[in-house]
Design a protein around this motif. Sequence first.
Motif, mmCIF file in Angstrom:
data_model
loop_
_atom_site.group_PDB
_atom_site.id
_atom_site.type_symbol
_atom_site.label_atom_id
_atom_site.label_comp_id
_atom_site.label_asym_id
_atom_site.label_seq_id
_atom_site.Cartn_x
_atom_site.Cartn_y
_atom_site.Cartn_z
ATOM 1 N N ALA A 56 0.845 -1.194 0.000
ATOM 2 C CA ALA A 56 0.000 0.000 0.000
ATOM 3 C C ALA A 56 0.880 1.242 0.000
ATOM 4 O O ALA A 56 2.053 1.202 0.392
ATOM 5 C CB ALA A 56 -0.919 0.002 1.213
ATOM 6 N N ILE A 57 0.299 2.351 -0.454
ATOM 7 C CA ILE A 57 0.981 3.640 -0.436
ATOM 8 C C ILE A 57 0.109 4.651 0.287
ATOM 9 O O ILE A 57 -1.084 4.425 0.501
ATOM 10 C CB ILE A 57 1.296 4.151 -1.861
ATOM 11 C CG1 ILE A 57 0.006 4.294 -2.680
ATOM 12 C CG2 ILE A 57 2.286 3.239 -2.552
ATOM 13 C CD1 ILE A 57 0.213 4.905 -4.055
ATOM 14 N N LEU A 173 -2.736 12.111 -22.664
ATOM 15 C CA LEU A 173 -3.346 12.993 -21.677
ATOM 16 C C LEU A 173 -3.132 12.488 -20.265
ATOM 17 O O LEU A 173 -3.043 11.283 -20.026
ATOM 18 C CB LEU A 173 -4.852 13.108 -21.943
ATOM 19 C CG LEU A 173 -5.219 13.638 -23.334
ATOM 20 C CD1 LEU A 173 -6.269 12.753 -23.973
ATOM 21 C CD2 LEU A 173 -5.709 15.062 -23.257
ATOM 22 N N SER A 174 -3.054 13.433 -19.328
ATOM 23 C CA SER A 174 -2.973 13.077 -17.914
ATOM 24 C C SER A 174 -3.552 14.220 -17.112
ATOM 25 O O SER A 174 -3.339 15.395 -17.446
ATOM 26 C CB SER A 174 -1.518 12.818 -17.504
ATOM 27 O OG SER A 174 -1.446 12.299 -16.198
ATOM 28 N N HIS A 175 -4.284 13.875 -16.074
ATOM 29 C CA HIS A 175 -4.907 14.892 -15.239
ATOM 30 C C HIS A 175 -4.577 14.631 -13.769
ATOM 31 O O HIS A 175 -3.799 13.731 -13.452
ATOM 32 C CB HIS A 175 -6.416 14.922 -15.490
ATOM 33 C CG HIS A 175 -6.775 15.253 -16.899
ATOM 34 N ND1 HIS A 175 -7.040 14.281 -17.852
ATOM 35 C CD2 HIS A 175 -6.858 16.435 -17.546
ATOM 36 C CE1 HIS A 175 -7.299 14.864 -19.011
ATOM 37 N NE2 HIS A 175 -7.189 16.166 -18.855
ATOM 38 N N THR A 176 -5.171 15.411 -12.884
ATOM 39 C CA THR A 176 -4.830 15.317 -11.459
ATOM 40 C C THR A 176 -5.104 13.929 -10.899
ATOM 41 O O THR A 176 -4.331 13.393 -10.111
ATOM 42 C CB THR A 176 -5.614 16.361 -10.651
ATOM 43 O OG1 THR A 176 -5.374 17.662 -11.216
ATOM 44 C CG2 THR A 176 -5.180 16.362 -9.194
ATOM 45 N N GLY A 177 -6.230 13.351 -11.281
ATOM 46 C CA GLY A 177 -6.577 12.029 -10.770
ATOM 47 C C GLY A 177 -7.473 11.271 -11.728
ATOM 48 O O GLY A 177 -8.030 11.843 -12.676
ATOM 49 N N LEU A 178 -7.606 9.967 -11.489
ATOM 50 C CA LEU A 178 -8.476 9.115 -12.298
ATOM 51 C C LEU A 178 -9.118 8.076 -11.399
ATOM 52 O O LEU A 178 -8.428 7.350 -10.680
ATOM 53 C CB LEU A 178 -7.679 8.420 -13.400
ATOM 54 C CG LEU A 178 -8.477 7.474 -14.304
ATOM 55 C CD1 LEU A 178 -9.408 8.267 -15.221
ATOM 56 C CD2 LEU A 178 -7.544 6.592 -15.144
ATOM 57 N N SER A 211 0.585 5.300 -10.755
ATOM 58 C CA SER A 211 -0.253 4.711 -9.707
ATOM 59 C C SER A 211 -0.672 5.718 -8.640
ATOM 60 O O SER A 211 -1.748 5.593 -8.045
ATOM 61 C CB SER A 211 0.466 3.532 -9.052
ATOM 62 O OG SER A 211 1.761 3.904 -8.598
ATOM 63 N N GLU A 212 0.160 6.741 -8.397
ATOM 64 C CA GLU A 212 -0.193 7.746 -7.381
ATOM 65 C C GLU A 212 -1.461 8.522 -7.733
ATOM 66 O O GLU A 212 -2.119 9.087 -6.862
ATOM 67 C CB GLU A 212 0.963 8.735 -7.182
ATOM 68 C CG GLU A 212 2.196 8.153 -6.530
ATOM 69 C CD GLU A 212 3.177 7.596 -7.531
ATOM 70 O OE1 GLU A 212 4.368 7.496 -7.190
ATOM 71 O OE2 GLU A 212 2.774 7.247 -8.663
#
Length: 257
Positions: A56-57, A173-178, A211-212
């Motif tokens: 886990a993180i 594309l990449s954003h703050t979260g998914l 993954s973050e």
Amino acid sequence: MFMEERQKDIVKRVNESGRIMVTEIQSVYQVSADCARRDLRLLESRGLLQRTHGGAIAVSRQGIYPEATYTPKNLPRAKESYLAAARRALTYIEDKDVIFLTSSSVGYYMALYFPDNIRAIVLTNSITVAEALRERENASVILLGGEMSRRGNCHDFYTIQMVKNIRMDKAFLSHTGLSPEFGASIHDSAGVMFGRAVMENSKMNIGIYPSEKLGRNSLHSVCRAEDYDLLITDENAPEDFLLQMAELNVKVDTACL
């Protein structure tokens, strides 16, 4: 040690070091692997950590606003997960492609490590990404302009009009979260319509989410997870997230660290 004490101590260790492995829990608390995984499942359900492959993180706060003048060049060092995802994404670029590179840090890393043997037209709304590609003879850069933010990005009305007039083979594309529930999300509503315009004008939309970023929700939804043709992440992606993507018939490519 009682279960509650053990779980409280697990959270403390995760917050201090950033991660914990199932094998570490077994060793420190003298419990079975099944018991360790049950602890992590319970703590994740309470929002106290995020499970990954083998451990886990620490969870990240949601809806965080970055510094007003932040650019990816300001990071003291690149996270391995971000570099791994960026490098995997580069393998999907073909000769003579017309592509879009996100203004986020993974887009910057893609620009830094852009392959010398591939010729491409690269669209970006980030002066930081454009500068990283400026001297490469094999990359023809189209800077999507408009009113520039203090972070060196453009995503206003004029930027959207530019991107609507260009057809792309692939958009990275990449954003703050998914997350499966809220999709791809960002902190600044001004970027929502720009992100959607890019996706509408691209034949293939590839989401790059280390993954973050998985399981995180920011303030404004850009698209659903299943709107991506492909998701690229790393081997620390939570098992539950990968299962949910499979249920949505979303193809996921996992990069090794």
